[in-house]
Design a protein around this motif. Structure first.
Motif, mmCIF file in Angstrom:
data_model
loop_
_atom_site.group_PDB
_atom_site.id
_atom_site.type_symbol
_atom_site.label_atom_id
_atom_site.label_comp_id
_atom_site.label_asym_id
_atom_site.label_seq_id
_atom_site.Cartn_x
_atom_site.Cartn_y
_atom_site.Cartn_z
ATOM 1 N N SER A 24 0.830 -1.210 0.000
ATOM 2 C CA SER A 24 0.000 0.000 0.000
ATOM 3 C C SER A 24 0.862 1.256 0.000
ATOM 4 C CB SER A 24 -0.922 0.011 1.211
ATOM 5 O OG SER A 24 -1.843 -1.041 1.131
ATOM 6 N N THR A 37 2.508 1.586 -3.390
ATOM 7 C CA THR A 37 1.542 2.012 -4.406
ATOM 8 C C THR A 37 1.382 3.528 -4.383
ATOM 9 O OG1 THR A 37 0.335 -0.073 -4.288
ATOM 10 C CG2 THR A 37 -0.860 1.804 -5.160
ATOM 11 N N ASP A 38 1.259 4.108 -3.198
ATOM 12 C CA ASP A 38 1.136 5.564 -3.084
ATOM 13 C C ASP A 38 2.349 6.273 -3.671
ATOM 14 O OD1 ASP A 38 -1.338 5.644 -1.897
ATOM 15 O OD2 ASP A 38 -0.574 5.768 0.153
ATOM 16 N N LYS A 90 -7.695 2.154 -6.558
ATOM 17 C CA LYS A 90 -8.037 1.185 -5.520
ATOM 18 C C LYS A 90 -6.787 0.443 -5.059
ATOM 19 C CE LYS A 90 -12.783 0.478 -6.545
ATOM 20 N NZ LYS A 90 -13.854 -0.072 -5.825
ATOM 21 N N TYR A 91 -6.720 0.242 -3.745
ATOM 22 C CA TYR A 91 -5.656 -0.569 -3.154
ATOM 23 C C TYR A 91 -5.976 -2.044 -3.349
ATOM 24 C CZ TYR A 91 -3.873 3.531 -0.674
ATOM 25 O OH TYR A 91 -3.346 4.746 -0.358
ATOM 26 N N ASN A 128 -6.649 -4.169 -1.063
ATOM 27 C CA ASN A 128 -7.749 -4.578 -0.189
ATOM 28 C C ASN A 128 -9.099 -3.984 -0.585
ATOM 29 O OD1 ASN A 128 -7.433 -1.934 0.570
ATOM 30 N ND2 ASN A 128 -6.851 -2.374 2.685
ATOM 31 N N ARG A 173 -9.888 -0.737 -0.766
ATOM 32 C CA ARG A 173 -10.054 0.634 -0.301
ATOM 33 C C ARG A 173 -9.602 1.610 -1.384
ATOM 34 N NH1 ARG A 173 -6.126 1.892 3.590
ATOM 35 N NH2 ARG A 173 -5.742 3.896 2.619
ATOM 36 N N GLU A 174 -10.241 2.790 -1.435
ATOM 37 C CA GLU A 174 -9.871 3.783 -2.445
ATOM 38 C C GLU A 174 -8.814 4.732 -1.909
ATOM 39 O OE1 GLU A 174 -12.785 6.161 -4.330
ATOM 40 O OE2 GLU A 174 -13.474 4.535 -5.591
ATOM 41 N N GLY A 175 -7.904 5.098 -2.792
ATOM 42 C CA GLY A 175 -6.889 6.094 -2.481
ATOM 43 C C GLY A 175 -6.999 7.247 -3.452
#
Length: 122
Positions: free
Chosen positions: A23, A26-27, A104-105, A107, A109-111
């Motif tokens: 995660s 990814t960011d 989307k990650y 899991n 969840r949205e980022g």
């Protein structure tokens, strides 16, 4: 039995650590890509305003359209992109944009990341 519980605990903690690392990575990767692509798209678009008779950029709308076209062609990641124009003047070759990407990650969840850049052709 005790060994099975320890192995299960280590496996679960290893999995959770892996998801956290992915995660964070990814960011960082998406932010770097968006910064690079927005900067290069702005530079290409604004440079074309200097040769308005050859490039066909003779209005603010065409300058923004040129930027969005360059952005879409250059961007590799999958996500929804929102472009907000903060300021534009094709005569002086100035373009100020705020680009927001939602993704989307692993899991589910949205980022969201945003990049604001301004370019002026000199």
């Amino acid at each position: 039995m005790r060994q099975a519980i320890l192995i299960m605990g280590f496996t679960i903690s290893f999995f959770i650590t892996g998801v956290i690392v992915l995660s964070i990575n990814t960011d960082i990767v998406r932010k770097n890509e968006l910064k690079r692509v927005v900067a290069s798209s702005l530079k290409q678009s604004v440079e074309k305003t200097s040769m308005a008779d050859k490039s066909g950029i003779d209005s603010n709308k065409k300058l923004v359209a040129e930027f969005i076209n360059n952005l879409i062609v250059s961007l590799n990641s999958s996500g929804s992109i929102k472009v907000e124009v903060m300021g534009v003047d094709y005569r002086s070759g100035m373009l100020d944009v705020l680009v927001t990407e939602k993704y989307k990650y692993i899991n589910g969840r949205e980022g969201e990341i945003s990049v604001r850049k301004c370019a002026v052709f000199e």
